[in-house]
Scaffold this motif. Structure first.
Motif, mmCIF file in Angstrom:
data_model
loop_
_atom_site.group_PDB
_atom_site.id
_atom_site.type_symbol
_atom_site.label_atom_id
_atom_site.label_comp_id
_atom_site.label_asym_id
_atom_site.label_seq_id
_atom_site.Cartn_x
_atom_site.Cartn_y
_atom_site.Cartn_z
ATOM 1 N N ASP A 199 0.812 -1.225 0.000
ATOM 2 C CA ASP A 199 0.000 0.000 0.000
ATOM 3 C C ASP A 199 0.843 1.272 0.000
ATOM 4 O O ASP A 199 0.418 2.293 -0.545
ATOM 5 C CB ASP A 199 -0.925 0.035 1.230
ATOM 6 C CG ASP A 199 -2.031 -1.011 1.163
ATOM 7 O OD1 ASP A 199 -2.256 -1.580 0.072
ATOM 8 O OD2 ASP A 199 -2.647 -1.283 2.214
ATOM 9 N N ASN A 200 2.041 1.238 0.615
ATOM 10 C CA ASN A 200 2.790 2.476 0.847
ATOM 11 C C ASN A 200 4.129 2.606 0.122
ATOM 12 O O ASN A 200 4.609 3.727 -0.041
ATOM 13 C CB ASN A 200 3.043 2.648 2.350
ATOM 14 C CG ASN A 200 1.761 2.853 3.114
ATOM 15 O OD1 ASN A 200 1.169 3.916 3.066
ATOM 16 N ND2 ASN A 200 1.299 1.812 3.793
ATOM 17 N N ILE A 201 4.744 1.511 -0.279
ATOM 18 C CA ILE A 201 6.093 1.606 -0.852
ATOM 19 C C ILE A 201 6.163 1.153 -2.302
ATOM 20 O O ILE A 201 6.810 1.787 -3.124
ATOM 21 C CB ILE A 201 7.106 0.786 -0.007
ATOM 22 C CG1 ILE A 201 7.193 1.360 1.402
ATOM 23 C CG2 ILE A 201 8.480 0.795 -0.666
ATOM 24 C CD1 ILE A 201 8.144 0.601 2.312
ATOM 25 N N ILE A 202 5.500 0.053 -2.613
ATOM 26 C CA ILE A 202 5.636 -0.551 -3.943
ATOM 27 C C ILE A 202 5.110 0.386 -5.030
ATOM 28 O O ILE A 202 4.010 0.913 -4.933
ATOM 29 C CB ILE A 202 4.898 -1.914 -3.999
ATOM 30 C CG1 ILE A 202 5.527 -2.904 -3.029
ATOM 31 C CG2 ILE A 202 4.887 -2.471 -5.425
ATOM 32 C CD1 ILE A 202 6.971 -3.255 -3.334
ATOM 33 N N ARG A 203 5.968 0.558 -6.063
ATOM 34 C CA ARG A 203 5.595 1.333 -7.244
ATOM 35 C C ARG A 203 5.662 0.417 -8.456
ATOM 36 O O ARG A 203 6.278 -0.648 -8.405
ATOM 37 C CB ARG A 203 6.569 2.500 -7.448
ATOM 38 C CG ARG A 203 6.573 3.497 -6.306
ATOM 39 C CD ARG A 203 7.328 4.770 -6.640
ATOM 40 N NE ARG A 203 8.710 4.555 -7.042
ATOM 41 C CZ ARG A 203 9.770 5.122 -6.456
ATOM 42 N NH1 ARG A 203 9.600 5.929 -5.437
ATOM 43 N NH2 ARG A 203 10.985 4.899 -6.900
ATOM 44 N N LYS A 204 5.075 0.868 -9.535
ATOM 45 C CA LYS A 204 5.065 0.094 -10.781
ATOM 46 C C LYS A 204 6.483 -0.345 -11.147
ATOM 47 O O LYS A 204 7.408 0.462 -11.153
ATOM 48 C CB LYS A 204 4.478 0.946 -11.904
ATOM 49 C CG LYS A 204 4.415 0.239 -13.232
ATOM 50 C CD LYS A 204 3.802 1.123 -14.297
ATOM 51 C CE LYS A 204 3.845 0.410 -15.642
ATOM 52 N NZ LYS A 204 3.206 1.204 -16.688
ATOM 53 N N GLY A 205 6.631 -1.648 -11.388
ATOM 54 C CA GLY A 205 7.913 -2.172 -11.825
ATOM 55 C C GLY A 205 8.888 -2.539 -10.721
ATOM 56 O O GLY A 205 9.968 -3.051 -11.007
ATOM 57 N N ASP A 206 8.528 -2.310 -9.454
ATOM 58 C CA ASP A 206 9.422 -2.673 -8.351
ATOM 59 C C ASP A 206 9.526 -4.189 -8.220
ATOM 60 O O ASP A 206 8.634 -4.932 -8.631
ATOM 61 C CB ASP A 206 8.899 -2.124 -7.012
ATOM 62 C CG ASP A 206 9.237 -0.658 -6.796
ATOM 63 O OD1 ASP A 206 10.035 -0.098 -7.564
ATOM 64 O OD2 ASP A 206 8.683 -0.078 -5.834
ATOM 65 N N ASN A 207 10.616 -4.630 -7.620
ATOM 66 C CA ASN A 207 10.786 -6.026 -7.246
ATOM 67 C C ASN A 207 10.366 -6.159 -5.783
ATOM 68 O O ASN A 207 10.960 -5.522 -4.915
ATOM 69 C CB ASN A 207 12.251 -6.450 -7.386
ATOM 70 C CG ASN A 207 12.716 -6.401 -8.818
ATOM 71 O OD1 ASN A 207 12.316 -7.214 -9.637
ATOM 72 N ND2 ASN A 207 13.561 -5.435 -9.141
ATOM 73 N N LEU A 208 9.348 -6.951 -5.525
ATOM 74 C CA LEU A 208 8.883 -7.222 -4.163
ATOM 75 C C LEU A 208 9.444 -8.589 -3.791
ATOM 76 O O LEU A 208 9.073 -9.604 -4.384
ATOM 77 C CB LEU A 208 7.353 -7.216 -4.098
ATOM 78 C CG LEU A 208 6.715 -7.626 -2.773
ATOM 79 C CD1 LEU A 208 7.191 -6.737 -1.627
ATOM 80 C CD2 LEU A 208 5.197 -7.594 -2.883
ATOM 81 N N ILE A 209 10.377 -8.598 -2.849
ATOM 82 C CA ILE A 209 11.076 -9.823 -2.505
ATOM 83 C C ILE A 209 10.683 -10.262 -1.096
ATOM 84 O O ILE A 209 10.986 -9.586 -0.114
ATOM 85 C CB ILE A 209 12.601 -9.632 -2.621
ATOM 86 C CG1 ILE A 209 12.931 -9.158 -4.042
ATOM 87 C CG2 ILE A 209 13.330 -10.933 -2.269
ATOM 88 C CD1 ILE A 209 14.332 -8.675 -4.243
#
Length: 162
Positions: free
Chosen positions: A25-35
């Motif tokens: 909700d607060n950090i992830i932006r389009k194209g980020d890698n969520l690990i």
């Protein structure tokens, strides 16, 4: 555009799901890698891969495999439906690239190693909100990581329903 690798410590507990949801909700932006970083007690890896995985952790596990119970059984990890829903939503709505990496050993040390080995741009950790006595006896994983990590650390405090 920078290649952001956002780590989230997940153990499928209520507080780790809160941290994961907060991150999406607060950090992830389009194209980020969520690990997703999962730490298992030592000895939970298969014999043949033991020596390799002991030092490097598991291979990177893509979202499709993370959602496959047969594949996850090999790692002895069972992601719960709520965690899978959060990461599938992040992948679909935020166009995030979701992967998981599993380490074996002490969560405090392994989370700090993950920061360097992956490497992570930042890490988010849930905090169970242990009382002072329990924290002294058990040690706080989030406190250790905050004091030893080589990247920004965000601690998401667990909101107890009690």
């Amino acid at each position: 555009m920078e290649d952001r690798r956002i780590g989230v410590a997940v153990d499928f507990s209520k507080c780790s799901k809160e941290a994961l949801k907060w991150t999406v909700d607060n950090i992830i932006r389009k194209g980020d890698n969520l690990i997703l970083i999962n730490i298992q007690p030592e000895g939970y890896y298969e014999e043949g891969e033991m020596q390799l995985w002991e030092t490097t952790g598991s291979p990177l596990i893509p979202l499709a495999e993370l959602s496959d119970p047969a594949i996850m059984k090999k790692y002895k990890v069972t992601p719960d439906p709520e965690t899978l829903e959060i990461v599938n939503t992040a992948a679909a709505q935020k166009e995030a690239f979701v992967i998981m990496k599993i380490f074996w050993g002490d969560p405090r040390e392994k989370l700090c190693e993950a920061i360097d080995n992956i490497p992570l741009s930042c890490i988010v950790i849930g905090n169970r909100g242990l009382g002072k006595l329990k924290r002294v006896i058990m040690g706080s994983v989030s406190n250790y990581v905050v004091n030893n990590a080589k990247c920004p650390v965000t601690v998401v405090k667990h909101h107890s329903d009690e």
